[in-house]
Design an enzyme around this catalytic site. Sequence first.
Site, short mmCIF file in Angstrom:
data_model
loop_
_atom_site.label_atom_id
_atom_site.label_comp_id
_atom_site.label_asym_id
_atom_site.label_seq_id
_atom_site.Cartn_x
_atom_site.Cartn_y
_atom_site.Cartn_z
N SER A 102 44.73 62.13 33.13
CA SER A 102 44.83 61.47 34.26
C SER A 102 44.60 59.76 33.69
O SER A 102 43.33 59.58 33.24
CB SER A 102 44.37 61.63 35.48
OG SER A 102 44.58 60.76 36.39
N LYS A 128 49.36 61.78 32.65
CA LYS A 128 49.68 61.30 33.98
C LYS A 128 49.33 59.89 34.24
O LYS A 128 47.94 59.58 33.90
CB LYS A 128 49.02 62.04 34.73
CG LYS A 128 48.77 61.64 36.33
CD LYS A 128 48.45 62.81 36.99
CE LYS A 128 47.39 62.36 38.18
NZ LYS A 128 46.71 63.37 39.15
N LYS A 167 48.73 56.66 36.67
CA LYS A 167 48.31 56.33 38.15
C LYS A 167 49.34 55.26 38.18
O LYS A 167 49.57 54.25 37.31
CB LYS A 167 47.01 55.92 38.35
CG LYS A 167 46.09 57.10 38.14
CD LYS A 167 46.23 58.05 39.43
CE LYS A 167 45.28 58.98 39.55
NZ LYS A 167 45.35 59.83 40.70
N ASP A 169 51.41 59.52 39.26
CA ASP A 169 50.62 60.02 40.50
C ASP A 169 50.38 58.53 41.47
O ASP A 169 49.83 57.87 41.05
CB ASP A 169 49.27 60.47 40.20
CG ASP A 169 48.43 61.04 41.44
OD1 ASP A 169 49.02 61.04 42.81
OD2 ASP A 169 47.39 61.80 41.23
N GLU A 206 54.00 62.28 41.86
CA GLU A 206 52.78 63.07 42.56
C GLU A 206 52.51 62.31 43.83
O GLU A 206 52.30 60.94 43.69
CB GLU A 206 51.58 63.38 41.81
CG GLU A 206 50.49 63.96 42.51
CD GLU A 206 49.46 64.30 41.45
OE1 GLU A 206 49.30 63.97 40.41
OE2 GLU A 206 48.14 64.66 41.86
N ASP A 256 49.93 66.48 46.27
CA ASP A 256 48.64 66.82 46.05
C ASP A 256 47.92 66.66 47.41
O ASP A 256 47.39 67.73 48.19
CB ASP A 256 47.98 65.76 44.98
CG ASP A 256 46.61 65.65 44.80
OD1 ASP A 256 45.57 66.40 45.40
OD2 ASP A 256 46.00 64.58 44.07
N LYS A 315 44.05 71.86 43.76
CA LYS A 315 42.52 71.21 43.70
C LYS A 315 41.82 72.37 44.78
O LYS A 315 42.01 72.26 45.72
CB LYS A 315 42.47 69.86 44.08
CG LYS A 315 43.04 69.06 43.23
CD LYS A 315 42.77 67.46 43.58
CE LYS A 315 43.45 66.53 42.73
NZ LYS A 315 43.34 65.07 43.26
N GLY A 369 42.23 67.48 39.17
CA GLY A 369 41.02 67.17 38.98
C GLY A 369 40.27 66.12 39.77
O GLY A 369 41.06 65.36 40.35
O1 SMG Z 1 39.38 64.86 37.07
O2 SMG Z 1 40.81 64.14 35.59
C1 SMG Z 1 40.30 64.00 36.75
C2 SMG Z 1 40.95 63.28 37.83
C3 SMG Z 1 42.39 63.40 37.86
O3 SMG Z 1 43.63 61.64 38.74
C4 SMG Z 1 43.08 62.71 39.10
N1 SMG Z 1 42.66 62.90 40.26
O4 SMG Z 1 44.99 62.04 42.99
O5 SMG Z 1 44.96 63.63 41.33
C5 SMG Z 1 44.27 62.58 41.96
C6 SMG Z 1 43.08 62.05 41.09
C7 SMG Z 1 42.08 62.15 42.54
C8 SMG Z 1 40.79 61.40 42.26
S1 SMG Z 1 41.02 59.80 41.65
C9 SMG Z 1 39.48 59.09 41.99
MG MG Z 2 46.99 63.32 42.62
#
Ligand code: SMG
Ligand code: MG
Length: 374
Positions: A139, A165, A167, A193, A218, A243, A267, A295
């Site tokens: 991510s 992925k 953001k 995402d 996402e 999610d 998750k 994650g």
């Molecule tokens: O553990 O690599 C990881 C984080 C992956 O992007 C990630 N998580 O919305 O999926 C999600 C985010 C939530 C945490 S963002 C602080």
């Molecule tokens: Mg997410």
Amino acid sequence: MLPVEIGAVELHRIGMPLVRPFETSFGRQTERDVLLVRVLTADGGEGWGECVAMADPVYSSEYVQGAAEVIERYLAPALLRARTVRASDVASVLDFVIGHRMAKAALETAVLDAETRAAGISFGEYFGAVRPEVDCGVSVGIAPSIDALLDEVSGYVEAGYRRIKLKIKPGWDIEPVAEVRALLGPGALLQVDANTAYTAEHIDHLRQLDDYRLLLIEQPFIEEDIATHVALARAIDTRVCLDESITSVGVAVDAIARDATSVINIKAGRVGGYLEAVRIHDACLDRDVPVWCGGMLETGVGRAANVALAGLPGFTLPGDTSASDRYFAEDLTESFVLVEGRLAVPTGPGSGVTVRTELLAEWRTRPVELLTRA
Ligand code: SMG
Ligand code: MG
């Protein structure tokens, strides 16, 4: 599997600096504020669970200090009163508390770890993992510039990650996606995402993402808003993946039935634990809906369990199960190291990893809280 007799519950708080800031549509993180639960059993066993709540209530309503408080005040006392439990009993013991799924998941995982360690079986065996290693994605946060983003993505490609992925948020979406797609080439696995950053007014704008052959988009809209996800799914070719919205197997089944989501990010913390996570996986497998493992910037404790979960047959897309060094210079357990874009499912009893107690002591931000039967 035999139940375990809970002797005490300990809460540990540590701070771990991130190797680089992680920015999402809801903010920027530079440190992971981690809450760990340790269950001590009457016969000298132990089990660990990691609470995935963030420091602030910005991904979900839970946050780490609130989780510690609800565990201390309600959840751990209930577990101690129940005294002898299997992991499969924990959800019903804690059911009198509404919500607080991340807090509940940490306790259930600690009991599961103690129970499976005592029985000599691994999380992978307990969950029903069918593969020895899992495909990993990474991510990538919102970057200060497109150049910085392309640099970061190139590093992950070199490291071997099998899926990227990005953001996104309004103002950081089409251009970064176009640039990263150009960098990766047409065949690479790429997804985005939004962490709820968009509204129904953005549906036309988001349709431009169809030009970039994404695996999925996402959680574009707020978690309670299933209807707008349905509207987007109708308007766009890219698959919509929920999610934040998916808090239980019931919600997952409903969202699938309404065509709000055709892929699910699972998750365990968000849904109250790994047992509910497995139920969501099973429901999705029955309905031919692919799932992948999300994650929450876990330490090795949580990462080990995620990798075991991702070994189940329905996890057909690479997860946000990246290597320890994606976030941390040093992990709290054995490091998870990427080999050809994959991580090995731990095979030892329980989670299969060991907490490095010297690091726990070094990184501690609050005194250990010891909770025993009143
Ligand atoms: O553990 O690599 C990881 C984080 C992956 O992007 C990630 N998580 O919305 O999926 C999600 C985010 C939530 C945490 S963002 C602080
Ligand atoms: Mg997410």
